[in-house]
Design an enzyme around this catalytic site. Structure first.
Site, short mmCIF file in Angstrom:
data_model
loop_
_atom_site.label_atom_id
_atom_site.label_comp_id
_atom_site.label_asym_id
_atom_site.label_seq_id
_atom_site.Cartn_x
_atom_site.Cartn_y
_atom_site.Cartn_z
N HIS A 1 -9.11 -20.54 9.76
CA HIS A 1 -10.30 -20.63 10.62
C HIS A 1 -11.44 -19.93 9.89
O HIS A 1 -11.24 -18.85 9.34
CB HIS A 1 -9.99 -19.93 11.95
CG HIS A 1 -10.99 -20.21 13.02
ND1 HIS A 1 -12.27 -19.71 12.98
CD2 HIS A 1 -10.89 -20.92 14.17
CE1 HIS A 1 -12.93 -20.12 14.06
NE2 HIS A 1 -12.11 -20.86 14.80
N ARG B 1 -20.50 -20.78 17.50
CA ARG B 1 -21.33 -21.77 16.81
C ARG B 1 -21.69 -22.91 17.75
O ARG B 1 -22.78 -23.47 17.67
CB ARG B 1 -20.60 -22.28 15.56
CG ARG B 1 -20.60 -21.24 14.43
CD ARG B 1 -19.69 -21.65 13.29
NE ARG B 1 -18.31 -21.34 13.58
CZ ARG B 1 -17.26 -22.09 13.24
NH1 ARG B 1 -17.45 -23.21 12.59
NH2 ARG B 1 -16.04 -21.70 13.53
#
Ligand SMILES: Cc1cc2nc3c(=O)[nH]c(=O)nc-3n(C[C@H](O)[C@H](O)[C@H](O)COP(=O)(O)OP(=O)(O)OC[C@H]3O[C@@H](n4cnc5c(N)ncnc54)[C@H](O)[C@@H]3O)c2cc1C
Length: 606
Positions: A236, A256
């Site tokens: 990740h 995000r």
């Protein structure tokens, strides 16, 4: 003869995360007796940690979404190595599974007019993640657990399965130990569902909890099941990097999705520098368009921060390697900047990302409403696992089923965020249903004493061995394995490093064979770690062998010595199985052809 308690269940489910609970609920609906076993307390499975949400084409926020778009996104994200049948079933069935969860009491975030709210996530064309702030996994586990305990499922907590039992080709049960008191349990079953989660603890930097030692992968492999796609380990892009004690803890992609941007030490928003061709048409080419996308502008394209995880992780590694990283070896993730755009931004961030706000304040003394976070890649998820039939989830071993992270196929070379939670629901249900059917169609087979005695003896050996050398300490072996995998079979791979890792694994196997543990059998974490080693070493070897064999870069697997994709390998899957001599074998097999009607969907969505 060692004393042990024996329990009999038509269906034994090993693992009580989302996949295991959903499988157990479905099996019990099939009118069979169900036992559910888990290493920790019920409700503490890894699923509880899931943050961002569940991907399902519910189209509550954007009516252009539907199963076909979700299917095409999943296949593109997996670089077309996915089991297309699983990708199809997943996309078609995920909306019904999410609504069912809601019907059982899950309270998802809502739009102002009361529809289920869905958020943007990497690789998903439309807002598709149903969520509960950034604590979605908690709501999911709570709901499944509440629902499940009313279905008559028998739960065995703090109980670790160490081996599967077979009669002929068929799986007929399992041997486990009770972590608290150190006694042994034998489960006799007509069908077994593995739902043990992932392998993250094979690496040093990981978002995964202590339970993720690849048990299901290894139990299945040693019972004769095939593992596939093991070279594809997802790193990740955003884990915490500072302070050292919290390194690897996940920073959800939801940051995000809500408008967070990645910057290097010079303040440059580097994700615009390299956009893969396959995603160019769908990606914003300026910051303003990217921001509008995160705020729900249907005509805007996604910002490059929301490209697939493999790509974002590699861009971050590039910045760090080329000297443009943050002070503690990461890059900056900034959500605080949205105050330039939104009145009341601080409150908005706290409402949308409460766990992230709390996590950084408590662990790093950073207020994310005011300051950027320092982040870097962390081992997060394994796309590889037990090879299963797409419809039934049964492995090549009769009576042995697998679902959730320990099964493979849906995600291909790279998983899209949010697609795991929906995977657990869709394929957990299918595994439970088909395991119950298998149980009803197949007779009970008696267990033999010898394999049970053998498993118990092997489990007790570390406690009985004379020892004392530091090199034979279970924690030391685990630590050395994690360092080596991080260093040599990590985000960027090269043949010489991986060959050295294989030698290293052989050496660690030798040390593990002489591992000794002090203390007694009652809640002895040293002993538990010693027993985990066999699984960790098995999955580490499977990852390394498959990664050596895939001489190309694809999805989460990046080879510095073969940086391009290889057309021939695009049609191949790496299959791991145990040879007759007990040694691990890796073999290439052809990926099955996508049928024309599904291929057409992929073409239309390009
Ligand atoms: C921090 C974090 C955030 C995430 N956020 C998201 C997200 O927002 N959306 C998304 O889709 N995915 C997310 N993921 C991924 C997702 O949470 C996992 O892939 C998923 O929860 C795995 O579920 P599972 O049911 O397969 O396994 P788990 O939930 O891990 O459950 C495994 C179970 O198996 C048991 N077990 C293991 N070994 C044994 C054994 N030998 N004997 C007995 N029991 C055993 C464990 O005790 C546990 O009960 C996230 C992951 C992490 C780490």
């Amino acid at each position: 003869m060692t004393k042990y308690k024996t329990h009999e269940y038509d269906v034994l489910v090993i693992g009580a995360g989302g996949a295991g609970l959903r499988a157990a609920i479905e099996a019990s609906a099939g009118d069979v007796s169900v036992g559910l076993v888990c290493k920790s307390l019920l409700g503490k499975a890894h699923t509880v940690m899931a943050e961002g949400g569940i991907a399902a084409a519910l189209a509550t926020v954007d009516e252009r979404d539907n199963w076909k778009v979700h299917f095409a996104d999943t296949m593109r994200g997996g670089q077309y190595l996915n089991n297309w049948r699983m990708a199809e079933l997943h996309a078609r069935e995920a909306p019904a599974r999410v609504r069912e969860l809601e019907g059982w009491g899950a309270l998802f975030d809502r739009t102002p007019d009361g529809r289920m709210l869905q958020r943007n996530f990497g690789g998903h064309k439309h807002p598709r993640l149903a969520h509960v702030g950034d604590r979605t996994g908690l709501e999911m586990i709570r709901t499944l657990q509440d629902h499940g305990i009313h279905q008559g499922i028998s739960v065995h907590m703090e109980c670790t399965v160490v081996t599967l039992l077979k009669r002929g080709d068929r799986v007929v049960g399992a041997v486990a130990y009770d972590r608290e008191r150190g006694g042994f349990l034998v489960f006799k079953a007509r069908a077994v569902v593995l739902a043990t989660g992932g392998i993250g603890r094979a690496y040093k930097i990981t978002s995964n909890s202590w339970e993720y030692t690849g048990d299901g992968h290894s139990l299945a492999y040693h019972a004769g099941a095939e593992l596939i796609d093991m070279e594809f380990v997802q790193f990740h892009p955003t884990g915490m990097v500072w302070p050292p004690s919290v390194r690897g803890i996940l920073v959800t992609e939801g940051v995000r999705g809500e408008g967070g941007v990645l910057r290097n030490k010079d303040g440059h928003r580097f994700m615009f520098d390299e956009i893969p061709e396959a995603y160019r048409a769908q990606t914003a080419d300026n910051a303003e368009e990217g921001w509008r996308y995160t705020q729900g502008d249907r005509d805007a394209r996604r910002p490059p921060e929301l490209l697939t995880r493999d790509h974002v992780a590699r861009c971050i590694v590039r910045e760090i390697k080329e000297g443009r990283g943050s002070p503690h070896g990461g890059v900056f993730l900034d959500i605080a900047w949205i105050k330039e755009k939104l009145p009341g931004a601080a409150e908005h961030i706290k409402r949308k990302l409460p766990a992230m706000h709390h996590q950084f304040l408590q662990l790093a003394d950073i207020d994310i409403t005011k300051q950027p976070m320092e982040v870097g890649p962390t081992t997060h998820y394994v796309m590889g696992g037990v090879r299963v039939d797409g419809d039934t989830q049964m492995s090549n071993v009769p009576g042995l089923f697998a679902a959730g992270e320990c099964a493979a196929g849906l995600h291909g070379a790279n998983r899209l965020g949010g697609n795991s939670l929906s995977d657990l629901l869709v394929f957990g249900k299918r595994a439970g249903q088909h395991a119950a059917e298998f149980a009803k169609q197949n007779e009970w087979l008696n267990l033999h004493d010898d394999p049970i005695e053998g498993a118990v003896r092997a489990a007790l050996e570390p406690l009985e061995r004379e020892g004392g050398e530091d090199a034979n300490n279970a924690y030391r072996i685990q630590h050395d394995l994690q360092e080596m995998m991080q260093e040599r079979v990590g985000i960027v791979r090269i043949e010489a490093d991986m060959a050295a890792a294989l030698d290293g694994i052989t050496g660690l196997h030798e040390r593990a064979r002489t591992v000794h543990v002090i203390g007694n059998r009652e809640y002895n974490p040293g002993w538990h770690t010693a027993l985990d080693l066999r699984h960790l070493l098995t999955v580490a070897e499977a990852i390394t062998r498959a990664a050596l064999e895939r001489r190309e870069s694809r999805g989460a697997h990046f080879r510095e010595d073969f940086p391009q994709k290889n057309e021939e390998l695009s049609k191949c899957r790496m299959v791991i199985r145990k040879g007759d001599d007990g040694a691990m074998r890796v073999e290439r097999t052809a990926v099955s052809e996508i049928p024309p009607e599904l291929r057409q969907i992929i073409e239309e969505m390009k």
